[in-house]
Design a protein around this motif. Structure first.
Motif, short mmCIF file in Angstrom:
data_model
loop_
_atom_site.label_atom_id
_atom_site.label_comp_id
_atom_site.label_asym_id
_atom_site.label_seq_id
_atom_site.Cartn_x
_atom_site.Cartn_y
_atom_site.Cartn_z
N UNK A 8 42.43 33.93 66.38
CA UNK A 8 41.76 34.39 67.32
C UNK A 8 43.13 34.80 68.33
N UNK A 9 42.98 36.08 68.72
CA UNK A 9 44.21 36.45 69.88
C UNK A 9 43.74 35.76 71.26
N UNK A 10 44.67 34.98 71.55
CA UNK A 10 44.37 34.25 72.87
C UNK A 10 45.09 34.86 74.17
N UNK A 12 45.13 36.28 77.36
CA UNK A 12 44.45 36.76 78.37
C UNK A 12 43.02 36.42 78.40
N UNK A 13 42.50 35.63 77.62
CA UNK A 13 41.17 35.14 77.61
C UNK A 13 41.16 33.57 77.69
N UNK A 14 39.81 33.14 77.91
CA UNK A 14 39.74 31.68 78.30
C UNK A 14 38.97 31.08 77.19
N UNK A 15 38.95 29.97 76.90
CA UNK A 15 38.34 29.36 75.93
C UNK A 15 36.85 29.36 76.14
N UNK A 16 36.62 29.38 77.11
CA UNK A 16 35.21 29.41 77.60
C UNK A 16 34.33 30.66 77.11
N UNK A 17 35.27 31.87 77.35
CA UNK A 17 34.65 33.06 76.60
C UNK A 17 34.42 33.08 75.02
N UNK A 18 35.29 32.24 74.47
CA UNK A 18 35.19 32.25 72.94
C UNK A 18 34.21 31.42 72.66
N UNK A 19 33.97 30.32 73.20
CA UNK A 19 32.77 29.27 73.00
C UNK A 19 31.46 30.08 73.29
N UNK A 31 33.35 23.14 67.08
CA UNK A 31 34.30 24.36 67.28
C UNK A 31 35.58 23.62 67.95
N UNK A 32 36.74 23.65 67.18
CA UNK A 32 38.13 23.47 67.62
C UNK A 32 38.97 24.53 67.96
N UNK A 33 39.80 24.41 69.04
CA UNK A 33 40.50 25.50 69.51
C UNK A 33 41.82 24.74 69.79
N UNK A 34 42.74 25.71 68.99
CA UNK A 34 44.10 25.45 69.27
C UNK A 34 44.98 26.63 69.74
N UNK A 35 45.22 26.57 71.07
CA UNK A 35 45.47 27.71 71.77
C UNK A 35 47.04 28.16 71.55
N UNK A 37 48.61 27.94 68.68
CA UNK A 37 48.73 28.46 67.55
C UNK A 37 47.88 29.60 67.45
N UNK A 38 46.75 29.71 68.21
CA UNK A 38 45.72 30.78 68.17
C UNK A 38 44.98 30.65 67.06
N UNK A 39 44.55 29.43 66.85
CA UNK A 39 43.65 28.85 65.64
C UNK A 39 42.35 28.41 65.93
N UNK A 40 41.47 28.51 65.50
CA UNK A 40 39.95 28.41 65.77
C UNK A 40 39.24 27.76 64.42
N UNK A 41 38.71 26.63 64.54
CA UNK A 41 38.08 26.07 63.34
C UNK A 41 36.59 25.73 63.67
N UNK A 42 35.95 26.23 62.76
CA UNK A 42 34.46 26.47 63.26
C UNK A 42 33.84 25.42 62.02
#
Length: 90
Positions: A8-10, A12-19, A31-35, A37-42
């Motif tokens: 996920x291209x991160x 200018x966005x916040x993790x809150x928006x993604x969640x 949901x695990x977010x690695x900002x 590396x722009x990796x999200x594990x669901x």
């Protein structure tokens, strides 16, 4: 239970928006977010296409994580990405 890895291209966005995008889907347990590396594990019982669709509807640029993403991340971390070789033409 299924684990889905996404890129996920991160910028200018916040993790809150993604969640918030993912909170609307039933069956997601973690949901695990690695900002960096722009990796999200669901992790959960939701279908992977449904997760991807929800992120894209939320205006996020997302795609499934691939082996190529891992190679690029490792190359960037090791410092070999973007290295310029010096050549002599004369």
């Amino acid at each position: 239970m299924e684990t889905v890895e996404l890129k996920v291209e991160m910028v200018g966005i916040h993790e809150k928006r993604l969640r918030k995008c993912l909170s609307k889907i039933k069956g997601i347990e973690k949901v695990e977010v690695e900002v960096s590396s722009q990796k999200v594990v669901v992790t959960g019982y939701a279908h992977k296409n449904k997760i991807l669709k929800a992120l894209r509807r939320g205006g996020l640029k997302a795609d499934f994580w691939s082996a190529q993403n891992e190679i690029l991340l490792n190359a960037y971390a090791s410092g070999s990405f973007g290295r310029i070789n010096n050549f002599s033409f004369f």
